[in-house]
Write an enzyme that holds these catalytic residues in place. Structure first.
Site, short mmCIF file in Angstrom:
data_model
loop_
_atom_site.label_atom_id
_atom_site.label_comp_id
_atom_site.label_asym_id
_atom_site.label_seq_id
_atom_site.Cartn_x
_atom_site.Cartn_y
_atom_site.Cartn_z
N GLU A 87 29.54 -4.67 17.35
CA GLU A 87 29.15 -5.69 18.32
C GLU A 87 30.41 -6.29 18.93
O GLU A 87 31.15 -6.99 18.24
CB GLU A 87 28.34 -6.78 17.62
CG GLU A 87 27.17 -6.27 16.81
CD GLU A 87 26.82 -7.20 15.64
OE1 GLU A 87 26.80 -8.43 15.82
OE2 GLU A 87 26.60 -6.69 14.53
N HIS A 140 23.39 -5.38 20.56
CA HIS A 140 23.29 -5.18 19.11
C HIS A 140 22.61 -3.87 18.73
O HIS A 140 21.70 -3.85 17.87
CB HIS A 140 22.54 -6.38 18.54
CG HIS A 140 22.82 -6.69 17.10
ND1 HIS A 140 22.51 -5.83 16.07
CD2 HIS A 140 23.38 -7.76 16.51
CE1 HIS A 140 22.84 -6.37 14.92
NE2 HIS A 140 23.38 -7.55 15.16
N HIS A 185 22.98 -15.82 16.00
CA HIS A 185 22.47 -15.01 17.11
C HIS A 185 21.59 -15.77 18.10
O HIS A 185 20.52 -15.28 18.50
CB HIS A 185 21.71 -13.81 16.55
CG HIS A 185 22.59 -12.75 15.95
ND1 HIS A 185 23.94 -12.64 16.21
CD2 HIS A 185 22.30 -11.71 15.09
CE1 HIS A 185 24.45 -11.60 15.56
NE2 HIS A 185 23.48 -11.03 14.86
C1 GLA Z 1 24.99 -9.28 12.67
C2 GLA Z 1 25.34 -10.15 11.52
C3 GLA Z 1 24.68 -9.64 10.29
C4 GLA Z 1 23.19 -9.56 10.47
C5 GLA Z 1 22.89 -8.72 11.69
C6 GLA Z 1 21.44 -8.73 12.03
O1 GLA Z 1 25.63 -8.11 12.62
O2 GLA Z 1 26.72 -10.28 11.34
O3 GLA Z 1 24.98 -10.47 9.21
O4 GLA Z 1 22.68 -10.84 10.67
O5 GLA Z 1 23.60 -9.16 12.80
O6 GLA Z 1 20.64 -8.47 10.92
#
Ligand code: GLA
Length: 359
Positions: free
Chosen positions: A323, A186, A112
């Protein structure tokens, strides 16, 4: 029938960061649409207040009651994620004969956009007039080398409310050197209302015939596996909880669903990606996107330690994320759609989150 009146935006102070930056909260309203609040800290969706079947409203997104919550967040509640949403294996990639190293902030991998990713950045806000009335335009200029990524990346994200009530998020970005980019939004949804137990009873349909299986660190193996005959088959609506505890090596790797779906249809065209219905309230969510992939994350890492906006703990699987993005680890996977952005090109993405009521 006359058109409903265009959207309006009200802005108010949301607090000040430790380095003295003034943060604002922008609230978008439109007849027939949910009320949506977004802050310029991380381009974060702070709330989406939507009616149920009986007309009763609730905030359907997880988050915090104040800026301090967002400054300390580790779950990416509602945030814009960049420069690279999802994982890059070992935090390494090569581009134009050079190799780049990112911080590994998720086990052995980069996640991220790194610890100082877009979710932590202050965007310059502007209320602009568009076809749907007031829209919120957020701009962030990420300097060359920030978080290890090459090139100065200028990203603009516009939030608007369409006549159909959909929250439309339109992204554009440009660079002055070849780079990689993969942005997403997100939000965590609980259509019964944030803080309500779990999302295991939500019924979900995903417009995908295959997904990208992962290793134990959630990096894709490169395979595109048909969903048919697996607990990943959401081609028809199924409750999230129906198969989440099935004996399955992929569910065990993710601790539940935490996987990228290969969306049907042509990337670059806005099309339906997923639909979620919460049967008790009747609230329904449609996700449309131009992106090739959709990460379905069932909130497996939530553990009740965060008390959300109304003080109720966010339990394991207390929210789900859809997402819209390119596939994880694309820079290291030549067979995945490219995430390279060259100078002179424009990165574009449109994603719509539309709340309705199921009949
Ligand atoms: C995304 C990732 C998850 C987690 C979330 C945030 O969805 O794929 O594994 O890291 O973000 O917690």
């Amino acid at each position: 029938m006359s058109e409903n009146a265009p959207a309006r935006i009200e802005r108010r102070p949301f607090g000040t960061t430790p380095t003295g930056e003034r943060i604002e909260l922008f609230t978008l309203t439109r007849e027939g649409a949910p009320t949506v609040s977004v802050t310029n800290l991380g381009g974060t969706i702070v709330s989406i207040v939507a009616a149920d079947r009986a007309g009763k409203v609730a905030d359907v997104t997880l988050g915090y009651s104040d800026l301090a919550g967002y400054l300390g967040d580790t779950s990416y509640f509602g945030a814009i994620v960049g420069r690279y949403a999802n994982r890059i294996a070992k935090g390494r990639f090569a581009l134009g004969g050079e190799s780049y190293t990112l911080a590994c902030n998720n086990g052995p991998n980069a996640l991220h956009g790194g610890p100082g990713g877009f979710h932590r950045r202050v965007f310059a806000p502007k209320v602009v007039k568009g076809p749907d009335g007031d829209a919120l335009e957020l701009t962030y200029v990420s300097p060359d080398g920030e978080e290890g990524y090459p090139g100065t990346l200028t990203a603009t994200i516009v939030f608007s409310l369409g006549a159909d009530g959909g929250l439309r998020i339109e992204y554009t970005a440009g660079t002055d050197r070849p780079t990689i980019v993969n942005l997403t939004s997100h939000p965590y949804f609980n259509l019964a209302g944030e803080g309500e137990a779990t999302i295991l009873g939500h019924e979900i349909e995903i417009e995908a015939d295959s997904f990208t299986p992962v290793d134990r660190t959630l990096i894709p193996t490169g395979e595109r596996r048909p969903v048919a005959g697996t607990p990943f088959d959401f081609r028809r609506p199924v409750a999230v909880g129906a198969r989440i505890d099935a004996e399955d090596e992929q569910l065990s790797a993710g601790g539940g669903y935490d996987h990228n779906y290969v969306l049907r249809g042509k990337a670059g065209t806005l099309r339906l990606a997923a639909r979620v219905v919460e049967p008790k309230s009747g609230r329904a969510l449609e996700v449309l996107t131009t992106e090739p992939g959709l990460q379905f994350y069932s909130g497996n890492f939530l553990d009740g330690t965060v008390a959300g906006k109304s003080g109720r703990p966010y339990l394991k699987r207390g929210g789900l994320c859809l997402e819209a993005q390119h596939f994880p680890d694309s820079p290291n996977q030549p067979a995945f759609p490219s995430v390279v952005l060259e100078p002179g090109e424009t990165y574009r993405q449109t994603t719509v989150y539309r709340l309705t009521v199921a009949r």
